[in-house]
Write a protein that holds these residues in place. Structure first.
Motif, mmCIF file in Angstrom:
data_model
loop_
_atom_site.group_PDB
_atom_site.id
_atom_site.type_symbol
_atom_site.label_atom_id
_atom_site.label_comp_id
_atom_site.label_asym_id
_atom_site.label_seq_id
_atom_site.Cartn_x
_atom_site.Cartn_y
_atom_site.Cartn_z
ATOM 1 N N GLU A 178 0.871 -1.210 -0.138
ATOM 2 C CA GLU A 178 0.213 0.317 0.016
ATOM 3 C C GLU A 178 0.934 1.087 -0.073
ATOM 4 O O GLU A 178 2.080 0.998 1.368
ATOM 5 C CB GLU A 178 -1.015 -0.114 1.296
ATOM 6 N N GLU A 179 0.598 1.830 -0.988
ATOM 7 C CA GLU A 179 1.081 3.224 -1.022
ATOM 8 C C GLU A 179 0.917 3.931 -0.197
ATOM 9 O O GLU A 179 -0.029 4.238 0.412
ATOM 10 C CB GLU A 179 0.836 4.333 -2.774
ATOM 11 N N GLY A 180 2.155 4.725 0.582
ATOM 12 C CA GLY A 180 1.645 6.255 2.079
ATOM 13 C C GLY A 180 1.224 5.886 3.345
ATOM 14 O O GLY A 180 1.344 5.808 3.616
ATOM 15 N N PHE A 181 2.011 4.219 3.091
ATOM 16 C CA PHE A 181 1.902 3.868 4.750
ATOM 17 C C PHE A 181 3.431 5.215 5.998
ATOM 18 O O PHE A 181 3.994 5.044 5.478
ATOM 19 C CB PHE A 181 2.652 2.522 4.603
ATOM 20 N N PRO A 182 2.551 4.863 6.527
ATOM 21 C CA PRO A 182 2.812 6.068 7.486
ATOM 22 C C PRO A 182 3.923 5.700 8.334
ATOM 23 O O PRO A 182 3.571 4.606 9.063
ATOM 24 C CB PRO A 182 1.492 7.003 8.171
ATOM 25 N N LEU A 183 5.077 6.053 8.164
ATOM 26 C CA LEU A 183 6.181 5.793 9.240
ATOM 27 C C LEU A 183 6.894 6.954 9.623
ATOM 28 O O LEU A 183 6.568 8.146 9.500
ATOM 29 C CB LEU A 183 7.356 5.122 8.594
ATOM 30 N N LEU A 184 7.347 6.851 10.836
ATOM 31 C CA LEU A 184 8.208 7.700 11.801
ATOM 32 C C LEU A 184 9.446 7.958 11.857
ATOM 33 O O LEU A 184 9.592 6.454 12.094
ATOM 34 C CB LEU A 184 7.688 8.218 12.596
ATOM 35 N N ILE A 185 10.435 8.124 11.583
ATOM 36 C CA ILE A 185 12.140 7.932 11.708
ATOM 37 C C ILE A 185 12.519 9.380 13.066
ATOM 38 O O ILE A 185 11.722 9.724 12.581
ATOM 39 C CB ILE A 185 12.925 8.415 10.693
ATOM 40 N N VAL A 186 13.267 8.419 13.831
ATOM 41 C CA VAL A 186 13.640 9.265 15.120
ATOM 42 C C VAL A 186 15.220 8.931 14.963
ATOM 43 O O VAL A 186 15.485 7.609 15.813
ATOM 44 C CB VAL A 186 13.242 8.728 16.563
ATOM 45 N N GLU A 187 15.697 10.001 14.317
ATOM 46 C CA GLU A 187 17.276 10.139 14.367
ATOM 47 C C GLU A 187 17.817 11.334 14.732
ATOM 48 O O GLU A 187 17.077 12.460 14.206
ATOM 49 C CB GLU A 187 17.918 9.453 13.563
ATOM 50 N N LEU A 243 17.942 7.115 5.379
ATOM 51 C CA LEU A 243 17.137 6.689 5.915
ATOM 52 C C LEU A 243 15.844 6.936 5.275
ATOM 53 O O LEU A 243 14.982 6.182 4.915
ATOM 54 C CB LEU A 243 16.727 6.250 7.576
ATOM 55 N N GLN A 244 15.261 8.543 5.180
ATOM 56 C CA GLN A 244 14.206 8.920 4.572
ATOM 57 C C GLN A 244 14.618 8.740 2.996
ATOM 58 O O GLN A 244 12.985 8.334 2.538
ATOM 59 C CB GLN A 244 14.067 10.070 4.940
ATOM 60 N N THR A 245 15.345 8.532 2.518
ATOM 61 C CA THR A 245 15.310 8.412 1.085
ATOM 62 C C THR A 245 15.310 6.632 0.516
ATOM 63 O O THR A 245 14.158 6.559 -0.338
ATOM 64 C CB THR A 245 16.815 8.336 0.230
ATOM 65 N N VAL A 246 15.787 6.271 1.547
ATOM 66 C CA VAL A 246 15.329 4.889 0.936
ATOM 67 C C VAL A 246 13.932 4.511 1.053
ATOM 68 O O VAL A 246 13.745 3.550 0.642
ATOM 69 C CB VAL A 246 16.306 3.620 1.906
ATOM 70 N N LEU A 247 13.426 4.765 2.804
ATOM 71 C CA LEU A 247 11.748 4.516 3.221
ATOM 72 C C LEU A 247 11.256 5.323 1.947
ATOM 73 O O LEU A 247 9.791 4.463 1.191
ATOM 74 C CB LEU A 247 11.930 4.788 4.260
ATOM 75 N N GLU A 248 11.156 6.342 1.512
ATOM 76 C CA GLU A 248 10.315 7.047 0.523
ATOM 77 C C GLU A 248 10.536 5.558 -0.886
ATOM 78 O O GLU A 248 9.256 5.890 -2.451
ATOM 79 C CB GLU A 248 10.678 8.126 0.231
ATOM 80 N N TYR A 283 7.060 4.339 1.951
ATOM 81 C CA TYR A 283 6.722 4.515 2.822
ATOM 82 C C TYR A 283 6.133 6.472 2.755
ATOM 83 O O TYR A 283 6.996 7.230 2.783
ATOM 84 C CB TYR A 283 7.139 4.777 3.718
ATOM 85 N N GLN A 284 5.432 6.511 3.671
ATOM 86 C CA GLN A 284 4.690 8.387 3.853
ATOM 87 C C GLN A 284 5.754 8.459 5.035
ATOM 88 O O GLN A 284 5.562 8.569 6.198
ATOM 89 C CB GLN A 284 3.214 8.924 4.295
ATOM 90 N N VAL A 285 7.020 9.203 4.758
ATOM 91 C CA VAL A 285 7.501 9.516 5.946
ATOM 92 C C VAL A 285 7.975 11.245 6.560
ATOM 93 O O VAL A 285 8.140 12.316 5.847
ATOM 94 C CB VAL A 285 9.324 8.841 5.736
ATOM 95 N N ALA A 286 7.614 10.551 7.871
ATOM 96 C CA ALA A 286 8.271 11.964 9.202
ATOM 97 C C ALA A 286 9.344 11.802 10.028
ATOM 98 O O ALA A 286 9.607 10.789 10.154
ATOM 99 C CB ALA A 286 6.487 12.219 9.875
ATOM 100 N N VAL A 287 9.866 12.702 10.183
ATOM 101 C CA VAL A 287 11.357 12.267 11.074
ATOM 102 C C VAL A 287 11.009 13.473 11.768
ATOM 103 O O VAL A 287 11.097 14.813 11.898
ATOM 104 C CB VAL A 287 12.530 12.886 9.798
ATOM 105 N N ALA A 288 11.183 12.915 13.129
ATOM 106 C CA ALA A 288 11.918 13.809 14.506
ATOM 107 C C ALA A 288 13.496 13.328 15.121
ATOM 108 O O ALA A 288 13.278 12.375 14.735
ATOM 109 C CB ALA A 288 11.032 13.918 15.865
ATOM 110 N N ASP A 289 13.428 14.397 15.456
ATOM 111 C CA ASP A 289 15.410 14.453 16.158
ATOM 112 C C ASP A 289 15.495 13.871 17.056
ATOM 113 O O ASP A 289 16.605 14.219 18.302
ATOM 114 C CB ASP A 289 15.986 15.411 15.877
ATOM 115 N N ASN A 290 14.699 12.912 18.246
ATOM 116 C CA ASN A 290 14.463 12.792 19.189
ATOM 117 C C ASN A 290 13.434 12.168 19.823
ATOM 118 O O ASN A 290 12.270 12.438 19.358
ATOM 119 C CB ASN A 290 15.251 13.762 20.211
#
Length: 311
Positions: free
Chosen positions: A2-11, A20-25, A29-36
């Motif tokens: 399924e396209e656009g499955f939401p995923l969060l990177i914490v890095e 990591l975001q480039t690979v996942l997209e 995956y629909q990627v969001a990033v948090a730094d902690n």
């Protein structure tokens, strides 16, 4: 997938996060990033994301603390957490899993392995969602009358005491209507039980459509008797509501093999009003409404009677 499955990177490393975001997209995956971890918790609460890949060592809140914190949240679904770190000792793996992580990957991670682990995560999340949906359906069935789709007697007995407690706490009145379809046995005897069932369904639908959504609710109490709970409603308001429902019922045309026919209903009304004294128990309130219903039926039916004496 399924396209656009939401995923969060914490890095906390922008370079690692971007890689990591480039690979996942590229995997869809629909990627969001948090730094902690703290920012990640805020992100999950703001927009639910069931799949998280988190680093271990980060400022403010590290990956282990994040795993422990997210397991304490009341979220709309399960969050599958993959812990991504350079630590690969057995003790570290165990610590990560015991903290609440579901899987563990060591850096540098190969894109093919990451894709395979995510596929497993998606499969588990889908199973969890299906199980959750089934449990919700079972819960709904356990409190629903199958014929009318109103709430059942069990729900009424469980929820009315809670509503009365809320009434006592907030100081706002609450009313109960007991309703009975007049001469229902005659409907069954004259037209058959299938038409009788249709009559019950039609009356239940009339009650449901005639109540305020999110405030009032109705239950099938037993046989042809129904109960209605009116939130934030005093005795006069409840009598007016019952009278409106009575008029709607008398104007209802039902179909039978022998031709159309009409029914009427009688209503008994009782109110718990904290402004006028202590809030009664469920048993006393229902008994008062029942007595009023009995009076309505004894004095001609197709009537509304109120319990003016204190329940």
């Amino acid at each position: 997938m399924e396209e656009g499955f939401p995923l969060l990177i914490v890095e906390d490393s922008p370079t690692q996060a971007l890689r990591l975001q480039t690979v996942l997209e590229s995997l869809g995956y629909q990627v969001a990033v948090a730094d902690n971890g703290r920012a990640a918790l805020e992100e999950v609460l703001r927009e639910f994301r069931p799949l998280v890949i988190t680093d271990w060592v980060m400022p403010e809140m590290d990956g282990l603390d994040f795993c422990q914190a997210i397991r304490k949240l009341d979220l709309p679904g399960y969050v599958y957490v993959i812990l991504l770190t350079a630590r690969d000792a057995l003790d570290d793996v165990v610590a990560g899993l015991e903290a609440g992580a579901d899987d563990y990957l060591t850096k540098p991670v190969h894109p093919a392995e990451l894709a395979a682990r995510l596929k497993t995560a998606r499969r588990i999340l889908n199973l969890e969602a299906a199980l959750r949906k089934r449990n919700e359906e079972i819960q709904k069935l356990s409190i629903t009358d199958p014929l009318t789709t109103l709430f059942n007697r069990r729900y009424f007995n469980e929820e009315l005491p809670k509503a009365l407690s809320a009434s006592a706490r907030t100081g706002r009145p609450l009313a109960v209507l007991m309703a009975d379809i007049d001469h229902f046995k005659k409907v069954n005897d004259t037209h058959g039980h299938q038409v009788g069932d249709q009559t019950l369904r039609a009356f239940g639908r009339l009650l449901k459509e005639g109540l305020r959504k999110g405030v009032d609710w109705a239950a099938r109490y037993g046989g042809e008797e129904f109960a209605v709970v009116l939130g934030e409603t005093d005795l006069d308001g409840a009598v007016s509501a019952a009278e409106r429902l009575r008029l709607l019922t008398s104007g209802l045309t039902l179909e039978a093999p022998t031709g159309p026919f009409r029914v009427t209903a009688s209503f008994g009304v009782a109110c718990a009003d904290p402004r006028r004294g202590d809030v009664p128990s469920m048993e006393k309130l229902v008994a008062a409404a029942d007595r009023a219903l009995y009076t309505a039926k004894e004095t001609g039916r197709n009537r509304v009677e109120a319990a003016h004496d204190s329940p």
